[in-house]
Design a protein around this motif. Structure first.
Motif, PDB file in Angstrom:
ATOM      1  N   LYS A 249      56.740  80.881  33.706  1.00  0.00           N
ATOM      2  CA  LYS A 249      56.101  81.728  34.715  1.00  0.00           C
ATOM      3  C   LYS A 249      54.803  81.103  35.219  1.00  0.00           C
ATOM      4  CE  LYS A 249      58.653  85.432  35.481  1.00  0.00           C
ATOM      5  NZ  LYS A 249      59.949  84.841  35.117  1.00  0.00           N
ATOM      6  N   GLU A 250      54.028  80.475  34.326  1.00  0.00           N
ATOM      7  CA  GLU A 250      52.802  79.820  34.762  1.00  0.00           C
ATOM      8  C   GLU A 250      53.117  78.675  35.715  1.00  0.00           C
ATOM      9  OE1 GLU A 250      50.568  80.797  30.536  1.00  0.00           O
ATOM     10  OE2 GLU A 250      51.199  78.745  30.998  1.00  0.00           O
ATOM     11  N   TYR A 251      54.186  77.919  35.401  1.00  0.00           N
ATOM     12  CA  TYR A 251      54.578  76.843  36.301  1.00  0.00           C
ATOM     13  C   TYR A 251      54.993  77.400  37.662  1.00  0.00           C
ATOM     14  CZ  TYR A 251      57.317  73.397  38.728  1.00  0.00           C
ATOM     15  OH  TYR A 251      57.798  72.584  39.712  1.00  0.00           O
ATOM     16  N   GLU A 252      55.802  78.464  37.664  1.00  0.00           N
ATOM     17  CA  GLU A 252      56.241  79.043  38.930  1.00  0.00           C
ATOM     18  C   GLU A 252      55.057  79.534  39.751  1.00  0.00           C
ATOM     19  OE1 GLU A 252      59.180  79.040  40.367  1.00  0.00           O
ATOM     20  OE2 GLU A 252      59.989  77.885  38.706  1.00  0.00           O
ATOM     21  N   LEU A 253      54.062  80.111  39.087  1.00  0.00           N
ATOM     22  CA  LEU A 253      52.875  80.585  39.799  1.00  0.00           C
ATOM     23  C   LEU A 253      52.154  79.438  40.507  1.00  0.00           C
ATOM     24  CD1 LEU A 253      51.018  83.218  37.573  1.00  0.00           C
ATOM     25  CD2 LEU A 253      51.702  83.476  39.961  1.00  0.00           C
ATOM     26  N   ILE A 254      51.875  78.373  39.764  1.00  0.00           N
ATOM     27  CA  ILE A 254      51.134  77.274  40.379  1.00  0.00           C
ATOM     28  C   ILE A 254      51.986  76.562  41.424  1.00  0.00           C
ATOM     29  CG2 ILE A 254      51.689  75.409  38.736  1.00  0.00           C
ATOM     30  CD1 ILE A 254      48.678  74.675  38.900  1.00  0.00           C
ATOM     31  N   ARG A 255      53.294  76.572  41.234  1.00  0.00           N
ATOM     32  CA  ARG A 255      54.199  75.962  42.211  1.00  0.00           C
ATOM     33  C   ARG A 255      54.137  76.700  43.546  1.00  0.00           C
ATOM     34  NH1 ARG A 255      59.346  76.631  44.015  1.00  0.00           N
ATOM     35  NH2 ARG A 255      59.555  78.549  42.823  1.00  0.00           N
TER      36      ARG A 255
ATOM     37  N   MET B 207      54.530  88.208  43.308  1.00  0.00           N
ATOM     38  CA  MET B 207      55.451  88.995  42.496  1.00  0.00           C
ATOM     39  C   MET B 207      56.888  88.783  42.945  1.00  0.00           C
ATOM     40  SD  MET B 207      53.672  90.487  40.153  1.00  0.00           S
ATOM     41  CE  MET B 207      54.937  91.570  39.511  1.00  0.00           C
ATOM     42  N   ARG B 208      57.086  88.712  44.258  1.00  0.00           N
ATOM     43  CA  ARG B 208      58.435  88.527  44.790  1.00  0.00           C
ATOM     44  C   ARG B 208      58.971  87.138  44.477  1.00  0.00           C
ATOM     45  NH1 ARG B 208      57.298  89.603  49.671  1.00  0.00           N
ATOM     46  NH2 ARG B 208      57.079  87.470  50.425  1.00  0.00           N
ATOM     47  N   ASP B 209      58.148  86.099  44.656  1.00  0.00           N
ATOM     48  CA  ASP B 209      58.635  84.731  44.493  1.00  0.00           C
ATOM     49  C   ASP B 209      58.721  84.293  43.032  1.00  0.00           C
ATOM     50  OD1 ASP B 209      58.715  84.668  47.213  1.00  0.00           O
ATOM     51  OD2 ASP B 209      57.073  83.242  47.485  1.00  0.00           O
ATOM     52  N   VAL B 210      57.825  84.805  42.189  1.00  0.00           N
ATOM     53  CA  VAL B 210      57.798  84.371  40.789  1.00  0.00           C
ATOM     54  C   VAL B 210      58.627  85.291  39.902  1.00  0.00           C
ATOM     55  CG1 VAL B 210      56.317  83.915  38.799  1.00  0.00           C
ATOM     56  CG2 VAL B 210      55.557  83.256  41.091  1.00  0.00           C
ATOM     57  N   TRP B 211      58.471  86.609  40.111  1.00  0.00           N
ATOM     58  CA  TRP B 211      59.232  87.565  39.299  1.00  0.00           C
ATOM     59  C   TRP B 211      60.488  88.064  40.015  1.00  0.00           C
ATOM     60  CZ3 TRP B 211      54.098  86.832  38.426  1.00  0.00           C
ATOM     61  CH2 TRP B 211      53.683  86.732  37.079  1.00  0.00           C
ATOM     62  N   GLU B 212      60.670  87.618  41.273  1.00  0.00           N
ATOM     63  CA  GLU B 212      61.858  87.945  42.075  1.00  0.00           C
ATOM     64  C   GLU B 212      62.094  89.449  42.140  1.00  0.00           C
ATOM     65  OE1 GLU B 212      65.174  85.659  40.734  1.00  0.00           O
ATOM     66  OE2 GLU B 212      64.279  83.771  41.384  1.00  0.00           O
TER      67      GLU B 212
ATOM     68  N   MET C  90      47.168  88.809  34.399  1.00  0.00           N
ATOM     69  CA  MET C  90      47.130  88.207  33.067  1.00  0.00           C
ATOM     70  C   MET C  90      47.576  86.743  33.133  1.00  0.00           C
ATOM     71  SD  MET C  90      49.279  89.204  29.664  1.00  0.00           S
ATOM     72  CE  MET C  90      50.799  88.580  30.408  1.00  0.00           C
ATOM     73  N   HIS C  91      48.672  86.475  33.866  1.00  0.00           N
ATOM     74  CA  HIS C  91      49.168  85.103  33.977  1.00  0.00           C
ATOM     75  C   HIS C  91      48.179  84.218  34.736  1.00  0.00           C
ATOM     76  CE1 HIS C  91      53.024  86.754  32.621  1.00  0.00           C
ATOM     77  NE2 HIS C  91      53.404  85.510  32.430  1.00  0.00           N
TER      78      HIS C  91
END
Length: 226
Positions: free
Chosen positions: A153-159, A175-180, A192-193
């Motif tokens: 999830k941390e990688y997806e956030l920074i990506r 939220m949509r792109d990382v947690w879909e 938090m992330h």
């Protein structure tokens, strides 16, 4: 906001497709002419191009060839009424990233668009220009050429932040792109992330270099720490 250029000359296709893309949260620009689509892609720097092959004045293949010939790396989904395998090969050889045959289901095209937008994130500038480098091929992140150990999830956030570096990314989009998921309530999980990610980057929330909080909106990422 993620920008999509939709090049389609048939209103029966472009209008419902544009509405569907906007419901997904994308900023959609519609062009019904090949030359206009090419100029928009050059000047407006969209994040994704959905490109019909049968456009007037300049067909979609030529638009795609010219974009690639000029070094544009924007992801391109080609739309066509021709299902022949040869046409598919020609479209991909012109530089298209994906190929959808009419008639198509909106859900399928939207899924392909999301996949390309997740995948088509350019690396941050090289380490000589930036402190942080995101390598999307290996899914690794480097700070001053030292790899940082991140969770998925941390990688997806920074990506996602890196794709829009220098621009504000809303909490809803993250939220949509990382947690879909479409998320309209508390974003404590996201906060938090972001907090943990900042610590791993050596960033300071009070005096941020890399991830700046834009109060009431979202976050902005600067890989150079300026």
């Amino acid at each position: 906001m993620t920008r999509v250029l939709l090049a389609e000359d048939d209103p029966a296709i472009s209008e419902p497709l544009a509405r569907a893309l906007r419901r997904e949260g994308y900023d959609v620009e519609v062009r019904a002419d090949g030359r206009e689509a090419l100029e928009s892609a050059r000047s407006d720097a969209p994040d994704l191009v959905v490109l019909d092959l049968g456009l007037p004045t300049m067909d979609g293949l030529e638009v795609c060839r010219r974009l690639r010939g000029e070094g544009h790396t924007v992801p391109v989904i080609v739309l066509t009424a021709r299902a022949d395998e040869v046409d598919t090969v020609v479209g991909l050889d012109a530089g298209a990233d994906d190929y959808v045959t009419k008639p198509f289901r909106l859900a399928e095209l939207l899924a392909r668009a999301r996949a390309l937008l997740r995948r088509g994130i350019p690396d941050a500038p090289a380490s000589g220009q930036a402190d942080i480098r995101v390598d999307t091929e290996s899914r690794r992140v480097f700070l001053h050429d030292e790899e940082i150990q991140l969770t998925a999830k941390e990688y997806e956030l920074i990506r996602v932040l890196a794709r829009h570096q220098g621009k504000v990314v809303s909490r809803e989009q993250l939220m949509r792109d990382v947690w879909e998921t479409a998320w309209y309530g508390s974003t404590k999980t996201l906060d938090m992330h972001i907090s943990v990610l900042r610590k791993k980057l050596g960033d300071d929330a009070m005096q941020p270099r890399y991830i700046t909080t834009i109060r009431g909106v979202g976050f902005r990422f600067d890989p150079a720490g300026e």
